[in-house]
Write an enzyme that holds these catalytic residues in place. Structure first.
Site, PDB file in Angstrom:
ATOM      1  N   GLU A 129       0.697  -1.066  -0.117  1.00 31.33           N
ATOM      2  CA  GLU A 129       0.279  -0.082   0.052  1.00 31.33           C
ATOM      3  C   GLU A 129       0.886   1.156   0.002  1.00 31.33           C
ATOM      4  O   GLU A 129       1.625   1.401   0.857  1.00 31.33           O
ATOM      5  CB  GLU A 129      -1.025   0.050   1.219  1.00 31.33           C
ATOM      6  CG  GLU A 129      -1.840   1.258   1.109  1.00 31.33           C
ATOM      7  CD  GLU A 129      -2.860   0.941   2.256  1.00 31.33           C
ATOM      8  OE1 GLU A 129      -3.380   2.323   2.846  1.00 31.33           O
ATOM      9  OE2 GLU A 129      -3.110  -0.209   2.906  1.00 31.33           O
ATOM     10  N   LYS A 165      -7.604  -0.181  11.365  1.00 27.39           N
ATOM     11  CA  LYS A 165      -6.700  -0.551   9.988  1.00 27.39           C
ATOM     12  C   LYS A 165      -5.550   0.142   9.865  1.00 27.39           C
ATOM     13  O   LYS A 165      -4.661  -0.552   9.587  1.00 27.39           O
ATOM     14  CB  LYS A 165      -8.061  -0.363   8.743  1.00 27.39           C
ATOM     15  CG  LYS A 165      -7.364  -1.093   7.525  1.00 27.39           C
ATOM     16  CD  LYS A 165      -6.690  -0.246   6.685  1.00 27.39           C
ATOM     17  CE  LYS A 165      -6.087  -0.691   5.213  1.00 27.39           C
ATOM     18  NZ  LYS A 165      -5.277   0.198   4.558  1.00 27.39           N
ATOM     19  N   ASP A 211       2.946 -14.090  12.117  1.00 25.74           N
ATOM     20  CA  ASP A 211       1.706 -14.160  11.642  1.00 25.74           C
ATOM     21  C   ASP A 211       0.923 -13.218  11.689  1.00 25.74           C
ATOM     22  O   ASP A 211       0.254 -12.913  13.015  1.00 25.74           O
ATOM     23  CB  ASP A 211       1.331 -15.481  12.573  1.00 25.74           C
ATOM     24  CG  ASP A 211      -0.246 -15.831  11.915  1.00 25.74           C
ATOM     25  OD1 ASP A 211      -0.811 -15.015  11.130  1.00 25.74           O
ATOM     26  OD2 ASP A 211      -0.763 -16.886  12.396  1.00 25.74           O
ATOM     27  N   HIS A 233      -1.438  11.190   0.147  1.00 25.35           N
ATOM     28  CA  HIS A 233      -1.609   9.944  -0.509  1.00 25.35           C
ATOM     29  C   HIS A 233      -1.425   9.900  -1.962  1.00 25.35           C
ATOM     30  O   HIS A 233      -1.077   8.740  -2.650  1.00 25.35           O
ATOM     31  CB  HIS A 233      -2.878   9.307  -0.148  1.00 25.35           C
ATOM     32  CG  HIS A 233      -3.121   7.840  -0.125  1.00 25.35           C
ATOM     33  ND1 HIS A 233      -2.359   7.193   0.505  1.00 25.35           N
ATOM     34  CD2 HIS A 233      -3.963   7.049  -0.864  1.00 25.35           C
ATOM     35  CE1 HIS A 233      -2.838   5.655   0.171  1.00 25.35           C
ATOM     36  NE2 HIS A 233      -3.823   5.794  -0.794  1.00 25.35           N
TER      37      HIS A 233
END
Length: 708
Positions: free
Chosen positions: A375, A549, A565, A662
């Protein structure tokens, strides 16, 4: 019953067969076609496929389609040496796809040799020999010893290329033949395994060799000259036929019985690889095979049909997907022998970019932190947040004293008091069992800490084993101990549901805190809005989901880079965010005097040794970059990155909008999507930043304009 069509585009000819795949595992040939396409004609040293051979080839492929289309077969289209080395390979394959719909797979030399081998050994009783496949632009050599493919190679010369390079098409001179032989021998003699297998017969494939067989059968007066599979010929007869051919003109060769007119110009060059090989290894005889690459492909398919999917090799699984050549090559080139051992049904690796958080101060120590993420802006945000939080001494970690994982033995249809009493009186047995099951963790001063029965519902009980796994993530340790402990509960076997670790490691709650001055964050107004936005995520699940998130953008990127993990890390975090019965943000921000204070708490289970961490070289390298020694250090760093990420995101939202920073990275991704090169990226990104509306169409138009 189904049908398989194989289209084989060689350097000299194109062939097509349709096979009926029978339910009993056999196959029956329905159609066989051949067209002399000469795709390698006049390629020259520049290795460019020319227009006339291309047009001839496409016409042949369209004819093949007309012959097999009624069967609605699975189509496997392969091509070999000429297309393999062509500089305009991509353009040619794209044109073929556009005009015929056929997706060709370009076989490597090794693959071509392998399929030759499979085709021969599945149709001829050959234990030992040297397979020679003479094509138009390559020669494949395979040493078969005790029925096994011991050595194989593809060499870059063939009947067409030798004929063009050494003027062997028409009347030939001894000088030109000698020059060609010298070139061939120079490539044979560097193969030590050829000399190691002297005295073996040569098994022959390829058009020139098939012509040799037909000429030989004609001389011997055989009724059916095309019945060559398994036919044997003496070395003396091979040499005799060649000696007759070498003194003939091309026109004279065109009238020889058994020799196709279309091969009259390449038969001399086509036999030279065989003649030189026979002399080099002192071959006693030659054996002809009509089964080669095409039959090898069929044999592999039939063999794979008998295998369970997990028994296939990665390349066999790729072949079963029927991808186009570009995709197949991309997946094959990203395979790893190590990673193939880590997961089931492996086909390839997916590469994730790794970037660096350049400097984050955690407990007064500076760390460079590898982050793996696809991302855009994540790593930039982490660096920005860390830079802000470093100003007043960095971030501080409060960790539990031990690395404690929770394992569960699950029981149902039972009252909790019976199991609770059993657990209470059998504590010593539990500890002895754990030590016997996993002595290695005890040697590292870890192991079982406590065992307690916990009521889940009136008829459900979890017996919780708290286990110190030290610097390992601990899943294998916990599950091994649980499986052993089950035997202790034999009297409750009828009520037993399962044994499994819990990823909700509430005994491993880590807290990271930091502070920054109001002025450093942009002033009182910005600081107050950050606090308000964070508080919004304490009361609104929609905002809380997005805020968390963003936190895991940082935490999970470090987990992935270090081979941990990340799914377990995120699951534990989300569970902890819901511990009050209302899902909310994992971080808390508030203002005290002139300081903006931030804190994040959650259970986090990671390791620095064992499992995939040890197996993955990049994971080990990432840990070396951070120079950490313990799992506790890694936990603290990961949550510190998450807090820095959160601060950067909150500041961006309240101070101008998240998109402003962004979009530049999004422009880069869009530029790559439309095919911009690395050199073109800066200019195209700048042009995109000047546009009011940006999408793939706009990017493509700008790129096209730049290239004019």
């Amino acid at each position: 019953m189904s049908y398989l069509a194989i289209v084989d585009l060689g350097s000299n000819s194109a062939r097509m067969v349709v096979e009926r795949l029978n339910n009993d595992g056999t196959y029956t040939e329905i159609i066989r076609e051949k067209e002399d396409t000469r795709i390698a004609q006049n390629m020259g040293p520049e290795r460019v496929l020319k227009e006339v051979p291309i047009a001839r080839t496409i016409a042949a492929l369209k004819y093949f389609q007309s012959q097999y289309s009624d069967f609605e077969p699975t189509v496997r289209a392969i091509t070999t040496a000429a297309v393999r080395v062509a500089r305009n390979q991509t353009q040619f394959l794209t044109r073929v796809k556009n005009e015929t719909g056929i997706d060709f797979e370009v076989l490597t030399g090794d693959e071509e040799a392998y399929y030759d081998y499979l085709g021969v050994i599945t149709t001829l009783a050959i234990d030992n020999g040297i397979i020679l496949d003479t094509g138009g632009a390559s020669v494949e050599l395979i040493a078969v010893i005790d029925g096994q493919n011991q050595s194989a190679i593809s060499l870059p010369f063939g009947a067409v290329t030798l004929s063009e390079t050494f003027n062997l098409a028409n009347e030939v001179s001894q000088r030109d033949i000698a020059a060609a032989c010298k070139d061939i021998l120079s490539q044979y003699e560097v193969l030590p395994w050829l000399n190691a297998h002297r005295g073996l017969p040569v098994i022959l494939l390829g058009g020139a060799n098939r012509s040799l067989a037909r000429m030989g059968r004609t001389i011997l007066g055989k009724d059916i000259i095309n019945q060559i599979h398994g036919f044997e010929m003496s070395v003396e007869m091979v040499e005799h036929i060649f000696e007759n051919l070498r003194y003939m003109s091309r026109q004279e060769r065109e009238h020889i019985a058994g020799l196709e007119i279309s091969r009259a110009d390449i038969i001399i060059s086509g036999l030279l690889p065989l003649l030189n090989l026979m002399q080099l290894i002192d071959a006693p005889r030659v054996i002809f095979s009509e089964s080669g690459v095409r039959e090898g492909l069929i044999a592999e398919m039939m063999k794979n049909n008998d295998k369970k999917y997990y028994e296939l090799t990665p390349d066999e699984r790729l072949a079963s997907l029927h991808l186009d050549q570009r995709a197949t090559t991309l997946w094959h080139d990203n395979q790893s022998e190590t990673n193939a051992q880590l997961i089931e049904n492996y086909v390839s690796d997916m590469r994730i970019p790794i970037g660096i958080l350049k400097d984050i101060v955690v407990d007064d120590k500076h760390y460079a932190v590898p982050m793996a993420t696809e991302e855009p802006s994540v790593i930039a945000a982490a660096n920005h947040g860390a830079k802000l939080l470093n100003k007043l001494g960095g971030l501080h970690v409060k960790s539990p004293r031990q690395t404690v994982m929770i394992g569960q033995l699950l029981f149902y249809q039972t009252a909790d008091d019976a199991i609770a009493q059993f657990v209470s009186v059998n504590q010593q047995a539990f500890f002895e069992c754990a030590k016997h099951a996993k002595p290695s963790i005890y040697r590292r001063n870890g192991g079982l800490l406590s065992v307690n029965a916990r009521r889940v519902s009136p008829t459900q009980v979890s017996v919780d084993f708290l286990i110190d796994t030290k610097d390992a993530m601990g899943a294998n340790i916990v599950n091994t101990i649980l499986e052993a402990e089950r035997a202790v509960f034999s009297s409750f076997e009828a009520n037993f549901l399962g044994a499994i670790l819990s990823n909700y490691a509430t005994e491993q709650v880590v807290t990271v805190s930091a502070e920054v001055t109001v002025q450093q964050i942009g002033g009182q107004h910005i600081a107050e809005k950050i606090v308000a936005l964070n508080d919004f995520a304490k009361h609104d699940i929609y905002r809380a989901t997005t805020e968390n998130k963003g936190i895991f953008n940082g935490i999970s990127a470090v987990a992935l880079a270090t081979g941990n993990d990340w799914r377990a890390v995120e699951a534990a975090g989300h569970a902890y965010a819901s511990r009050t019965g209302c899902y909310q943000a994992l971080t808390t921000w508030h203002i005290v005097d002139n300081l903006l204070l931030g804190e994040i708490s959650m259970p986090i289970t990671v390791g620095t040794v064992g499992g995939t961490i040890t197996a993955l070289p990049q994971a080990k390298q990432a840990l070396e970059v951070m120079a950490i020694q313990t799992a506790n250090q890694l936990r603290g760093i990961m949550l510190a990155v998450g807090l820095a990420q959160n601060l950067a995101a909150l500041k961006a939202i309240v101070d101008g909008g998240i998109q402003r920073g962004h979009m530049r990275m999004q422009y880069r991704a869009l530029a790559l999507q439309v095919g911009a090169t690395v050199e073109e990226l800066p200019n195209l990104v700048f042009k995109l930043s000047q546009e009011q509306q940006v999408d793939a169409r706009v990017a493509q138009e700008l790129l096209t304009e730049m290239r004019k």
